[in-house]
Design a protein around this motif. Structure first.
Motif, short mmCIF file in Angstrom:
data_model
loop_
_atom_site.label_atom_id
_atom_site.label_comp_id
_atom_site.label_asym_id
_atom_site.label_seq_id
_atom_site.Cartn_x
_atom_site.Cartn_y
_atom_site.Cartn_z
N LEU A 250 54.58 65.08 40.19
CA LEU A 250 54.82 65.12 38.75
C LEU A 250 56.12 65.86 38.45
O LEU A 250 56.93 65.42 37.64
CB LEU A 250 53.64 65.77 38.04
CG LEU A 250 53.73 65.88 36.52
CD1 LEU A 250 53.86 64.50 35.87
CD2 LEU A 250 52.50 66.61 35.98
N LYS B 176 59.06 63.67 39.32
CA LYS B 176 59.20 62.57 38.36
C LYS B 176 59.77 63.06 37.03
O LYS B 176 60.58 62.38 36.40
CB LYS B 176 57.88 61.87 38.15
CG LYS B 176 57.37 61.21 39.42
CD LYS B 176 56.71 59.92 39.16
CE LYS B 176 56.18 59.28 40.43
NZ LYS B 176 57.19 58.87 41.38
N LEU B 177 59.35 64.24 36.60
CA LEU B 177 59.84 64.78 35.33
C LEU B 177 61.30 65.21 35.41
O LEU B 177 62.00 65.21 34.41
CB LEU B 177 58.98 65.97 34.88
CG LEU B 177 57.58 65.63 34.41
CD1 LEU B 177 56.80 66.91 34.13
CD2 LEU B 177 57.61 64.73 33.18
N VAL C 256 54.28 58.92 35.25
CA VAL C 256 53.85 60.23 34.75
C VAL C 256 52.44 60.13 34.19
O VAL C 256 51.59 60.97 34.48
CB VAL C 256 54.84 60.78 33.70
CG1 VAL C 256 54.27 61.99 32.98
CG2 VAL C 256 56.18 61.11 34.34
#
Length: 105
Positions: free
Chosen positions: A53, A56-57, A67
């Motif tokens: 996560l 990805k952010l 997400v």
């Protein structure tokens, strides 16, 4: 220990979509730190999802569907692990986090 997820719980209540990337990454890193020494079945899966996560952010282009999938997975895994924690206050916090992540996904 119950106050550990207060910032995350508050962020969930106000809306994760409005959370700045740096604040989200800070929360993820905090959660990763809390998970580091946890010896409960399922904790490694949560740690791996948290790392994914965070990556990805921080990507140049955030993949919203990826997400959402990770948030959904984290909600499910957090719900499972919450019942295995001995501290009832932490169990309650994790249950709230799980419910909030599920709604955000």
């Amino acid at each position: 220990m119950a106050a550990r997820f207060t910032k995350l719980t508050n962020a969930i209540k106000t809306g994760l979509k409005d959370m700045q990337t740096k604040a989200a990454v800070d929360q993820i890193e905090y959660w990763e730190e809390q998970m580091k020494d946890l010896d409960i079945s399922g904790s490694k899966g949560i740690a791996a999802d948290l790392h994914s996560l965070k990556v990805k952010l921080q990507a140049e282009e955030v993949d919203g569907s990826a997400v959402q999938k990770l948030l959904s997975d984290l909600a499910e895994k957090t719900a499972k692990i919450s019942g295995r924690v001995e501290d009832k206050a932490v169990t309650e916090q994790l249950t709230n986090v799980s419910t909030g992540l599920d709604k955000a996904a």
